[in-house]
Every structure is written in structure tokens, then in C-alpha cells.
Write a protein that holds these residues in place. Structure first.
Motif, short mmCIF file in Angstrom:
data_model
loop_
_atom_site.label_atom_id
_atom_site.label_comp_id
_atom_site.label_asym_id
_atom_site.label_seq_id
_atom_site.Cartn_x
_atom_site.Cartn_y
_atom_site.Cartn_z
N TYR A 149 16.51 27.46 -60.40
CA TYR A 149 15.72 27.19 -61.60
C TYR A 149 14.25 27.06 -61.24
CZ TYR A 149 13.99 24.80 -65.76
OH TYR A 149 13.26 24.46 -66.87
N LYS A 150 13.41 27.79 -61.99
CA LYS A 150 11.96 27.83 -61.76
C LYS A 150 11.64 28.30 -60.33
CE LYS A 150 10.56 26.27 -65.80
NZ LYS A 150 9.79 27.12 -66.75
N ASN A 151 12.54 29.08 -59.74
CA ASN A 151 12.34 29.62 -58.39
C ASN A 151 12.17 28.53 -57.33
OD1 ASN A 151 12.40 32.29 -59.38
ND2 ASN A 151 10.22 32.21 -59.85
N ALA A 152 12.76 27.37 -57.58
CA ALA A 152 12.56 26.22 -56.69
C ALA A 152 13.88 25.81 -56.04
CB ALA A 152 11.97 25.05 -57.46
N VAL A 177 25.18 32.24 -63.39
CA VAL A 177 26.46 32.64 -63.96
C VAL A 177 26.28 33.90 -64.80
CG1 VAL A 177 28.38 31.93 -65.46
CG2 VAL A 177 27.22 30.24 -64.01
N SER A 178 27.24 34.80 -64.72
CA SER A 178 27.25 35.98 -65.58
C SER A 178 28.68 36.27 -65.98
CB SER A 178 26.62 37.18 -64.87
OG SER A 178 27.34 37.53 -63.72
N THR A 179 28.86 37.05 -67.02
CA THR A 179 30.21 37.36 -67.50
C THR A 179 30.48 38.85 -67.39
OG1 THR A 179 29.40 37.55 -69.78
CG2 THR A 179 30.25 35.41 -69.08
N ASN A 205 22.40 29.36 -73.95
CA ASN A 205 21.77 30.47 -74.66
C ASN A 205 21.13 31.49 -73.73
OD1 ASN A 205 22.49 29.23 -77.08
ND2 ASN A 205 20.57 28.07 -77.19
N LYS A 206 20.73 31.06 -72.56
CA LYS A 206 20.12 31.98 -71.60
C LYS A 206 20.78 31.79 -70.24
CE LYS A 206 15.70 32.43 -74.01
NZ LYS A 206 14.20 32.30 -73.91
N GLU A 207 19.97 31.61 -69.20
CA GLU A 207 20.52 31.49 -67.85
C GLU A 207 21.17 30.14 -67.62
OE1 GLU A 207 17.38 32.47 -68.35
OE2 GLU A 207 17.15 34.48 -67.48
N MET A 208 22.23 30.17 -66.82
CA MET A 208 22.81 28.94 -66.28
C MET A 208 22.73 29.03 -64.77
SD MET A 208 26.68 27.33 -66.47
CE MET A 208 26.53 26.41 -68.01
N TYR A 209 22.01 28.09 -64.17
CA TYR A 209 21.85 28.04 -62.72
C TYR A 209 22.85 27.03 -62.16
CZ TYR A 209 17.37 30.23 -63.85
OH TYR A 209 16.40 31.07 -64.33
N VAL A 210 23.55 27.42 -61.11
CA VAL A 210 24.56 26.56 -60.51
C VAL A 210 24.29 26.41 -59.02
CG1 VAL A 210 27.02 26.20 -60.08
CG2 VAL A 210 26.28 27.28 -62.21
N ILE A 211 24.45 25.21 -58.52
CA ILE A 211 24.41 24.95 -57.08
C ILE A 211 25.70 24.20 -56.73
CG2 ILE A 211 23.22 23.85 -55.15
CD1 ILE A 211 20.64 24.02 -56.76
N THR A 212 26.48 24.77 -55.84
CA THR A 212 27.75 24.16 -55.43
C THR A 212 27.75 24.01 -53.92
OG1 THR A 212 28.94 25.13 -57.30
CG2 THR A 212 30.25 24.42 -55.41
N ALA A 255 26.65 21.29 -59.51
CA ALA A 255 25.80 20.92 -60.63
C ALA A 255 25.27 22.19 -61.29
CB ALA A 255 24.63 20.05 -60.17
N TYR A 256 25.06 22.12 -62.60
CA TYR A 256 24.49 23.28 -63.28
C TYR A 256 23.26 22.87 -64.07
CZ TYR A 256 27.04 21.77 -67.55
OH TYR A 256 27.53 21.07 -68.62
#
Length: 309
Positions: free
Chosen positions: A46-49, A92-94, A212-219, A241-242
Motif C-alpha cells: 500500500y502506497k508503495n511502502a 488480491v485478484s480474481t 471497491n479497488k485494490e486489496m493489499y495483503v501481507i501474510t 493482514a489486509y
């Protein structure tokens, strides 16, 4: 995605031998060893960080931009000392696609070059070309690699647990790219195939319904309590966490962020996870970061400004 750092001459010999094989095998993946800032694959944060924390910047950590068939697919912070990743970060993508029936690894990272090759595991390569003397030579040298192998998992009592699961990826190439041994940790079957996969499906459903847009996940996985084959560290806890900054509100108030943690060792202390056995405890992002701070002995921030726009 690495081999033991031995003499430069040996690495060059091994690399040259590997390049001779490229024309004979179609399932090649390219892994790119990144700098500490994941400069080639920041788009998966997220935010390239990338996550911040002094305790995750040691020399044993190798940032990897997972590259396959002309595209970057996700980012991994790999722990060479423990032979497992600390975390994988992705969007995440479908879509649809099949699961690979084998796992891949990268045979070199010692020189920290920008281009390193991931090949299907030796078992699968040798099944295709058993009489190739060059394959046998490389097989011997690869015993020096400092990452897990299929052999490490055999009769270990643990499964290969995806950090970036293939079900969270939409295209076949994206799904295939998740089957690298640097994206897996030894995970107890009860956790991997029951409670954790249930959570992964829940996240996918939330993405489709509310994000509605991107979902960023770190596992990730953390705190090691034993080794398999005196080599690969087994994590005591799994966590995820997402971040979905643009969302449709849900009744359970799990946006824009949410997090979970669960045991990979059912006998772990209740001071970290309150659920019993392999059940997953749901929590806020801030709560997860506090728990990670306790386990890492350093403050850690997973998402820029806690996923706030």
C-alpha cells in the motif's frame, strides 16, 4: 530463493551449467533479488511502502521480487538463516486456473544479482530427463542451497503452507508464481487445510463483496520452535493482514483493515493467541502489530498510515 554462499568460482560453474538447461525446460521462473526497498515490486505494498521495523532489516533477510513470465507477481522477505520467508506481500485478484502439482525454487542468490533463475524442483526435472549427466551434477551442488526442498518436507509432519495463496491470484501465471519454496513455510496440516484455508476464502469473499479497488495483503509466519531435517525452521504462529482503502461498509466492520493470527503449534502460549488449538483469532491491525512487536522485539508497521488514504 538462494543457495549457500560459497566461493564465486563454484557459483559461476553452477550458473553456467544451469543456463545450458534453459532451452530444455519450459516451466522457468525468474526471481529477482531486490534491494531493501523492493524497488522493482513496490506496487504490491500500500502506497508503495514495505513494512517498517528495525528487527526485519538484518543481513539474513533477502527482499525478493517474484518474477514469472515477464511480470512481477508479488514480493517476499526471505530469511536465509531460517530457510523460510518472514512474509509475502501481494494484491488480491480474481479469475481462475489450476494448481501446480510441483514446487519451484531459485538456485542462486549468493551474489545478490538482479537476475536469478528459479527452476522446477529437481525431482520433477529428473523425472523428465533422468539420464542427463549435467542434471545429476547440479543436483549434487544444490544440496548446498540455503532454502527448503521437497525432500525436507517428506515425512516431516508438515505441509507446504503458502503465504501468498494461489486462490488469491486471478491468472494462471499468477497462480503458478506462488508455487515457489520461498513463498512457503512448514505449516501443520490442521492449520493449513482447515482453519487457514477457511480464512483465505473469507478474505476472497470480502474482496469480491466489499473492496471497491485494490486489496493489499501481507501474510507471514514468526517465532520458530523447531527445525525439520535440522534445517528448515517451523514457525510457531501464522499471521495475516489486509488493507482495502476504498470499500463498501460491512456489517462486521472489517474495513479498511483487519488481521488474524493463529497457532502453527497448538501448544503455544495463550498470551499471544487466545483461541485454542489451530483456531484463528481475528483482531485489528493495531493489535496484530502489537503482537508482532512482542515476538520480534521491535516495533513494526505493516501498512503506510495504517491503510488510511
Amino acid at each position: 530463493m538462494s543457495v549457500l554462499c560459497f566461493q564465486r568460482e563454484m557459483l559461476q560453474i553452477c550458473t553456467a551449467a544451469l543456463l545450458l538447461l534453459l532451452s530444455g525446460f519450459g516451466n522457468l521462473v525468474m526471481g529477482e533479488i531486490s534491494d531493501n526497498n523492493f524497488s522493482k515490486c513496490k506496487q504490491f505494498f500500500y502506497k508503495n511502502a514495505p513494512p517498517e521495523g528495525k528487527g526485519i532489516t538484518g543481513k539474513e533477510y533477502v527482499p525478493i521480487c517474484q518474477y514469472y513470465k515477464g511480470e512481477y507477481h508479488f514480493a517476499t522477505l526471505y530469511n536465509e538463516k531460517e530457510y523460510v520467508p518472514l512474509y509475502s506481500a501481494y494484491k488480491v485478484s480474481t479469475g481462475g486456473g489450476q494448481r501446480l502439482n510441483y514446487w519451484m525454487y531459485e538456485p542462486q542468490v549468493c551474489e545478490k544479482t538482479n537476475q536469478s533463475t528459479i527452476l522446477p524442483s529437481f525431482k520433477n526435472l529428473l523425472e523428465r530427463k533422468e539420464d542427463d549427466p549435467e542434471m545429476k551434477e547440479i543436483q549434487v551442488k544444490q544440496k548446498l542451497k540455503n532454502q527448503a526442498d521437497d525432500e525436507d518436507y517428506k515425512r516431516s509432519g508438515y505441509t507446504k503452507g503458502h503465504l501468498n495463496p494461489c486462490m488469491h491470484q486471478g491468472s494462471q501465471n499468477q497462480r503458478d508464481a506462488t508455487f515457489t519454496l520461498t513463498n512457503a513455510v512448514p505449516q501443520h496440516k490442521e492449520s493449513n487445510t482447515k482453519t487457514w484455508v477457511k480464512y483465505e476464502k473469507k478474505v476472497l469473499n470480502l474482496y469480491n463483496k466489499n473492496c471497491n479497488k485494490e486489496m493489499y495483503v501481507i501474510t507471514g509466519a514468526i517465532k520458530y520452535f523447531q527445525k525439520i531435517k535440522k534445517k528448515v525452521s517451523v514457525p510457531e504462529y501464522m499471521w495475516s493482514a489486509y488493507c482495502c482503502p476504498s470499500f463498501t461498509p460491512s456489517d462486521d466492520n472489517k474495513f479498511a483493515t483487519y488481521a488474524v493470527m493463529g497457532r502453527n503449534n497448538k501448544n503455544s502460549g495463550r498470551d499471544v493467541v487466545n483461541k485454542t488449538g489451530y483456531e484463528i483469532e481475528e483482531m485489528t491491525l493495531e493489535t496484530l502489530e502489537n503482537k508482532l512487536q512482542k515476538l520480534l522485539s521491535t516495533k513494526i508497521t505493516l501498512f503506510y498510515r495504517h491503510c488510511k488514504k
